[in-house]
Design an enzyme around this catalytic site. Sequence first.
Site, PDB file in Angstrom:
ATOM      1  CE  LYS A 176      -3.922  -2.382   2.107  1.00 45.12           C
ATOM      2  NZ  LYS A 176      -5.006  -2.327   3.127  1.00 45.12           N
ATOM      3  CE1 TYR A 188      -9.293  -2.984   0.171  1.00 53.84           C
ATOM      4  CE2 TYR A 188      -8.408  -1.146  -1.076  1.00 53.84           C
ATOM      5  CZ  TYR A 188      -8.220  -2.248  -0.264  1.00 53.84           C
ATOM      6  OH  TYR A 188      -6.946  -2.626   0.116  1.00 53.84           O
ATOM      7  CG  ASN A 202      -3.942  -2.582   6.632  1.00 56.74           C
ATOM      8  OD1 ASN A 202      -3.729  -2.252   5.473  1.00 56.74           O
ATOM      9  ND2 ASN A 202      -4.984  -3.299   7.005  1.00 56.74           N
ATOM     10  CG  HIS A 226      -5.233  -6.498  -0.586  1.00 55.76           C
ATOM     11  ND1 HIS A 226      -6.477  -6.359  -0.008  1.00 55.76           N
ATOM     12  CD2 HIS A 226      -5.368  -7.471  -1.537  1.00 55.76           C
ATOM     13  CE1 HIS A 226      -7.318  -7.202  -0.595  1.00 55.76           C
ATOM     14  NE2 HIS A 226      -6.672  -7.880  -1.518  1.00 55.76           N
ATOM     15  CD  GLU A 283      -8.821  -9.034  -3.933  1.00 52.65           C
ATOM     16  OE1 GLU A 283      -9.763  -8.781  -3.157  1.00 52.65           O
ATOM     17  OE2 GLU A 283      -7.724  -9.503  -3.545  1.00 52.65           O
TER      18      GLU A 283
END
Length: 139
Positions: free
Chosen positions: A11, A51, A114, A117, A128
């Site tokens: 991320k 998302y 965080n 993913h 994805e």
Amino acid sequence: MTGNRTFTMIKPRAVAENHTGAIIQIIEDAGFKVISLKKTQLSSALAGKFYEVHKDRPFYEELCGFMSSGPIVPMILEKENAVADFRTLIGATDPAKADEGTIRKLFATSVGENAIHGSDSDENAQIEAAFFFSEFERF
Ligand code: DAT
Ligand code: MG
């Protein structure tokens, strides 16, 4: 992808803080093979599409803003039992609850930011991976 592949992306904050190499090293040391890899940046609209399942959650807008705030590194990974083993390697969604040594424990700064993913099922791994990589890139 037939049970032995998963999808991940590093991320924006972890990429911006130059943790890409360290994170890929942990992934390779855990026995995953990098099948496909690139560096790219999502628009807020594309982050929203990725998302979409979370669109009614209170953090959705923050999530789309963060995920489009800078470059990300999406990857397709291969290993036996890839989806479950990778979720173990990254740790809990909230880094405060993540086990020692997990990628999120090491590199995440908050539940929203965080670090990485990991797909939660074989079906979502397939969806994805196809979101980011053409069929030609998913050899
Ligand atoms: P995971 O990424 O572990 O699969 P998830 O699918 O529940 O977790 O949520 C997707 C992402 O949304 C997550 O990585 C970070 C963000 N998120 C989840 N819960 C959040 C919260 N309570 N506050 C802020 N962001 C959150
Ligand atoms: Mg999830």
